[in-house]
Structure formats: C-alpha cells, structure tokens
Design a protein around this motif. Structure first.
Motif, mmCIF file in Angstrom:
data_model
loop_
_atom_site.group_PDB
_atom_site.id
_atom_site.type_symbol
_atom_site.label_atom_id
_atom_site.label_comp_id
_atom_site.label_asym_id
_atom_site.label_seq_id
_atom_site.Cartn_x
_atom_site.Cartn_y
_atom_site.Cartn_z
ATOM 1 N N ASP A 285 0.628 -1.372 0.154
ATOM 2 C CA ASP A 285 0.453 -0.045 0.205
ATOM 3 C C ASP A 285 0.756 1.285 0.130
ATOM 4 O O ASP A 285 0.375 2.161 -0.531
ATOM 5 N N ASP A 286 2.020 1.099 0.534
ATOM 6 C CA ASP A 286 3.311 2.173 0.471
ATOM 7 C C ASP A 286 3.216 2.799 -1.153
ATOM 8 O O ASP A 286 3.502 4.122 -1.320
ATOM 9 N N ALA A 287 2.864 1.723 -1.771
ATOM 10 C CA ALA A 287 3.089 1.798 -3.766
ATOM 11 C C ALA A 287 2.896 2.719 -3.675
ATOM 12 O O ALA A 287 2.290 3.415 -4.616
ATOM 13 N N ILE B 295 1.531 -9.847 5.682
ATOM 14 C CA ILE B 295 1.321 -9.181 4.960
ATOM 15 C C ILE B 295 1.710 -8.443 3.710
ATOM 16 O O ILE B 295 1.363 -9.372 2.174
ATOM 17 N N HIS B 296 2.787 -8.569 4.082
ATOM 18 C CA HIS B 296 4.108 -8.476 2.170
ATOM 19 C C HIS B 296 4.941 -8.976 1.680
ATOM 20 O O HIS B 296 5.575 -9.170 1.524
ATOM 21 N N GLY B 297 5.190 -9.930 3.046
ATOM 22 C CA GLY B 297 6.353 -11.216 2.074
ATOM 23 C C GLY B 297 7.189 -10.944 2.432
ATOM 24 O O GLY B 297 7.404 -9.923 3.283
ATOM 25 N N PRO C 198 3.537 10.503 6.581
ATOM 26 C CA PRO C 198 4.243 8.861 6.850
ATOM 27 C C PRO C 198 3.289 8.060 6.817
ATOM 28 O O PRO C 198 2.272 8.198 7.504
ATOM 29 N N THR C 199 4.059 7.329 6.157
ATOM 30 C CA THR C 199 2.644 5.734 6.025
ATOM 31 C C THR C 199 3.769 4.594 6.784
ATOM 32 O O THR C 199 2.822 3.641 5.900
ATOM 33 N N GLY C 200 4.558 4.320 7.375
ATOM 34 C CA GLY C 200 5.142 3.284 8.009
ATOM 35 C C GLY C 200 5.073 3.913 9.560
ATOM 36 O O GLY C 200 4.699 4.717 10.321
ATOM 37 N N LEU D 123 -0.915 11.298 9.123
ATOM 38 C CA LEU D 123 0.157 10.182 8.741
ATOM 39 C C LEU D 123 -0.842 8.312 8.413
ATOM 40 O O LEU D 123 -1.992 9.422 8.716
ATOM 41 N N MET D 124 -0.556 8.255 8.424
ATOM 42 C CA MET D 124 -1.058 6.493 8.249
ATOM 43 C C MET D 124 -0.910 5.814 9.264
ATOM 44 O O MET D 124 -0.322 5.335 9.457
ATOM 45 N N GLY D 125 -1.467 5.676 10.435
ATOM 46 C CA GLY D 125 -1.733 4.929 11.686
ATOM 47 C C GLY D 125 -2.105 5.020 12.494
ATOM 48 O O GLY D 125 -2.986 5.938 11.851
ATOM 49 N N ALA E 229 -3.977 -1.974 19.029
ATOM 50 C CA ALA E 229 -2.870 -1.040 18.251
ATOM 51 C C ALA E 229 -2.853 -1.489 17.321
ATOM 52 O O ALA E 229 -2.952 -2.886 16.184
ATOM 53 N N GLU E 230 -2.630 -0.553 16.367
ATOM 54 C CA GLU E 230 -2.439 -0.252 14.552
ATOM 55 C C GLU E 230 -0.853 -0.990 14.635
ATOM 56 O O GLU E 230 -0.027 -0.395 15.080
ATOM 57 N N PHE E 231 -0.524 -1.688 13.155
ATOM 58 C CA PHE E 231 1.110 -1.905 13.501
ATOM 59 C C PHE E 231 1.601 -1.211 13.045
ATOM 60 O O PHE E 231 3.257 -0.600 13.798
ATOM 61 N N ASN E 232 1.546 0.157 12.410
ATOM 62 C CA ASN E 232 2.473 0.647 12.376
ATOM 63 C C ASN E 232 3.378 1.480 13.289
ATOM 64 O O ASN E 232 4.172 2.166 13.688
ATOM 65 N N ILE E 233 2.056 1.708 14.367
ATOM 66 C CA ILE E 233 2.064 2.753 15.466
ATOM 67 C C ILE E 233 2.804 1.798 17.474
ATOM 68 O O ILE E 233 4.165 2.069 17.283
ATOM 69 N N GLU F 109 -1.954 -9.663 -4.844
ATOM 70 C CA GLU F 109 -1.225 -10.269 -4.385
ATOM 71 C C GLU F 109 -1.413 -9.497 -2.798
ATOM 72 O O GLU F 109 -1.531 -10.653 -2.272
ATOM 73 N N TYR F 110 -2.517 -8.774 -3.142
ATOM 74 C CA TYR F 110 -2.194 -7.770 -1.497
ATOM 75 C C TYR F 110 -3.313 -8.686 -0.812
ATOM 76 O O TYR F 110 -3.850 -9.168 -0.102
ATOM 77 N N GLY F 111 -4.659 -8.691 -1.865
ATOM 78 C CA GLY F 111 -5.540 -9.117 -1.898
ATOM 79 C C GLY F 111 -5.431 -10.493 -1.586
ATOM 80 O O GLY F 111 -6.045 -11.490 -0.307
ATOM 81 N N VAL G 258 -4.730 -14.197 5.437
ATOM 82 C CA VAL G 258 -4.092 -13.864 6.990
ATOM 83 C C VAL G 258 -5.217 -12.735 8.154
ATOM 84 O O VAL G 258 -5.783 -13.382 9.102
ATOM 85 N N GLN G 259 -6.406 -12.400 7.596
ATOM 86 C CA GLN G 259 -7.068 -11.396 8.513
ATOM 87 C C GLN G 259 -8.420 -11.330 7.491
ATOM 88 O O GLN G 259 -10.063 -10.926 8.258
ATOM 89 N N GLY G 260 -8.917 -12.985 6.875
ATOM 90 C CA GLY G 260 -10.521 -13.407 6.641
ATOM 91 C C GLY G 260 -10.842 -11.964 5.561
ATOM 92 O O GLY G 260 -12.218 -11.637 5.723
HETATM 93 N N1 LIG Z 1 -1.396 -7.107 8.339
HETATM 94 C C1 LIG Z 1 -0.657 -5.506 8.200
HETATM 95 C C2 LIG Z 1 0.202 -5.018 8.862
HETATM 96 C C3 LIG Z 1 1.074 -3.552 8.578
HETATM 97 C C4 LIG Z 1 0.723 -3.023 7.221
HETATM 98 C C5 LIG Z 1 1.447 -1.757 7.200
HETATM 99 N N2 LIG Z 1 1.183 -0.731 8.398
HETATM 100 C C6 LIG Z 1 0.477 0.165 7.886
HETATM 101 C C7 LIG Z 1 -1.406 -0.861 8.331
HETATM 102 O O1 LIG Z 1 -1.043 -1.072 9.757
HETATM 103 C C8 LIG Z 1 0.190 0.388 6.705
HETATM 104 O O2 LIG Z 1 1.218 1.356 6.894
HETATM 105 C C9 LIG Z 1 0.485 -0.956 6.241
HETATM 106 O O3 LIG Z 1 1.877 -0.626 4.931
HETATM 107 C C10 LIG Z 1 -0.960 -3.147 6.333
HETATM 108 C C11 LIG Z 1 -1.512 -4.604 7.030
#
Ligand SMILES: Nc1ccc([C@@H]2N[C@H](CO)[C@@H](O)[C@H]2O)cc1
Ligand SMILES: [Ca+2]
Length: 310
Positions: free
Chosen positions: A13-15, A79-81, A122-124, A148-150, A162-166, A221-223, A229-231
């Motif tokens: 999704d960063d791409a 998710i991202h491999g 920021p998106t990470g 920011l995305m997070g 909790a969301e991943f980036n945070i 691929e992302y789909g 992983v998350q249904g």
């Molecule tokens: N399961 C999962 C983990 C991390 C991300 C990444 N972290 C953020 C979403 O949580 C986005 O920036 C994405 O790139 C997306 C899905």
C-alpha cells in the motif's frame, strides 16, 4: 501544490501512496524517506527505489532508521511477504539512493524551506520522524502539518487495540503525537473504507499500460494475503488515504470526515501498548492540534488512484 516528504516502508500500500503522490498535480513530492517496518530497512529501501523507477520519481530517496527507537523490530512478513512487496515484479532501479540519511534529509529540507511550506506524510512506523524532531526541535514549528497513516480509534490490526505502524515503535509515535504540531491521523477507522474491491481492480486494469499491470498484480497479491491472514474479501489499501487527505485539503475538502480529538499513545500497557487512545467523547474540550479521520468518500478516493495510474 503542497510540498510533501513521504516517509514509508514499502509495502504494497506504500507503493500506491508513492504512485498517487507522484502523479497528482496538487502534490509536489520533495523526497521519499524509507523506514524499517513492513520489512527490514534494506528490503523496504530496495522496494522504494524500484517503485520510484516505475513511477518516474526523481526526488531524492534516502534510507533512515533500521528499527524502533528502543524495541526490537517485528516485521509484517505475513501480509507483505519476505521481500516486503511479494507478488509484484519491480523494474531494476534506475534511480540511486541518496547518500544522506533520511533523518538528516528531513531536517535539511524543512530547515531550508519557509516555515509552513512542508507537510510530512508518514505511512510507516514513526521512527524517522521522532529522530528528526530530536535532532532539530524547531521542526515542530516549521512543518505545516503531519498527515500520517497509523493508529485506530477503535479496533487495531496487530493487536486487538493497536495498529501496526504505531505498535512497531510506540515510543516514536508518542513523541510525534505529543510534539505540539498539527497531526492528522488516518487510522484504520478510515483506511478500512478504502477497500480494493473487484470493481476497483477492474477500473484500474482498464487503464492499461505498465502501471496498471503493476497495480493490478499488486492488488491481487495484497488481496490474497489479506484474505488468508485477516479474512477480508477485499484488501484495505491504507497508505494512499494519507496522501488523499492532503489532496482533499488542497482541493477544498469535502471527501474526508475529520474530527479534532485528543490522541494519546500507550507505551506501557500490558495489553494495550501501541494503542492510540482517541478521545471522541463529545463533551470533551477539543482545542488540540490532533485530528482523526473517520469517513472517506471511497469512490472519489479510487478515482484519484485510477487517475494516478492513468
Ligand atoms: N497486516 C498489516 C500489517 C502492516 C501493514 C502496514 N502498516 C499499515 C497498516 O497497519 C500500513 O502502512 C501498511 O503498509 C498493513 C497490514
Ligand atoms: Ca506502510
């Protein structure tokens, strides 16, 4: 156009965020900075160079932090491999990595532009951003805003809250949210509305050409991984929503529902570390510089992405 620095950890999704930022006339992409998150720093940096080549990005690309401020890195390989961008073929990079460290580049760009000119997107994980403020505290008053995305006001993705980036670097996130500058948080509440449905995929594929093929493969691929992983039936494409918020602000608004609210980052909770505690209680005083995005005009959003591919 709005001058931005896109700090990212590509990442499928960063791409998409990079392609949108490069293509849209309302955005001037000053630099791309890489941070460890979805995968290790060398991998996300390699991916950023390949995406930049495909997208025709000529702005400087610099690598930053290879892990969190204090904790050990836990990449999102599920998710991202293993490559951080599994399932899509990137062109051989024709752009070279900038010699400067990302943190130095962020400080240099902000301090050599007028106050209020640059927006950080920021998106990470927020490690580079926190390090930049530590290095040059005047960044806080010179940066126009951080979009920011997070985070998430409700359900997390890495943990229940909790969301991943945070969660990857909670200490860095706490420093960014507490710095005193304007922060707009595009959390899971809004990014889970940016679903790449089959209709969206068809719309993008119909554009034709190498970028459309890249995006089609990426979404497929992302789909697949998001489903396994998350249904999810369709994958939420998180990161370009942060770029879309900047575009919406530049074009007069109306496509994203934002709410000013106090936001605190949990760094010590046994069950809640990495949580963004967003105070949405209606009676709470809200003259704070932090805001959370809660609603998205998804059709408008996907129109931006399709046009970017075109
Ligand atoms: N399961 C999962 C983990 C991390 C991300 C990444 N972290 C953020 C979403 O949580 C986005 O920036 C994405 O790139 C997306 C899905
Ligand atoms: Ca990301």
């Amino acid at each position: 156009p709005r001058k931005i620095i896109l700090d990212c950890d590509p990442g499928h999704d960063d791409a998409v965020a990079l392609l949108l930022a490069q293509a849209h006339p309302a955005i001037e992409l000053l630099a791309v900075t890489a941070v460890a998150g979805n995968q290790s720093l060398p991998k996300v940096t390699h991916n950023a160079l390949g995406i930049a080549t495909l997208a025709g990005i000529t702005a400087p690309i610099a690598a930053g932090a290879d892990g969190p401020l204090q904790r050990s890195a836990e990449f999102a390989a599920d998710i991202h491999g293993d490559s951080g961008l599994d399932g899509v073929v990137l062109p051989e990079a024709s752009v070279a990595l900038d010699a400067r460290n990302a943190v130095d580049l962020i400080v240099e760009l902000v301090m050599t532009h007028e106050p209020g000119e640059i927006t950080l997107v920021p998106t990470g994980p927020l490690t580079n951003i926190a390090l930049a403020v530590r290095r040059e505290p005047r960044l806080v008053e010179r940066v126009r805003e951080v979009v920011l995305m997070g985070g998430a006001a409700h359900l997390g993705n890495l943990t229940p809250v909790a969301e991943f980036n945070i969660a990857f670097d909670p200490e860095a996130a706490a420093e960014v949210f507490e710095a005193g500058w304007r922060v707009t948080m595009a959390g899971l509440d809004v990014t889970h509305q940016a679903l790449a449905t089959p209709e969206v995929a068809e719309r993008i594929t119909a554009v034709g050409g190498p970028k459309a093929e890249f995006m089609t493969d990426l979404i497929a691929e992302y789909g697949r991984r998001y489903s396994d992983v998350q249904g999810f039936d369709s994958p939420p494409v998180h990161d370009p929503v942060a770029v879309a918020i900047v575009i919406d602000e530049e074009l007069g608004g109306g496509h994203v529902e934002l709410r000013r609210a106090p936001i605190a980052v949990e760094t010590k909770g046994e069950h809640t570390t990495g949580m963004t505690v967003v105070d949405l209680r209606p009676w709470v005083q809200r003259d704070v510089p932090t805001a959370v995005a809660l609603g998205l005009d998804a059709d408008w959003f996907w129109g931006l992405v399709t046009d970017a591919v075109r």
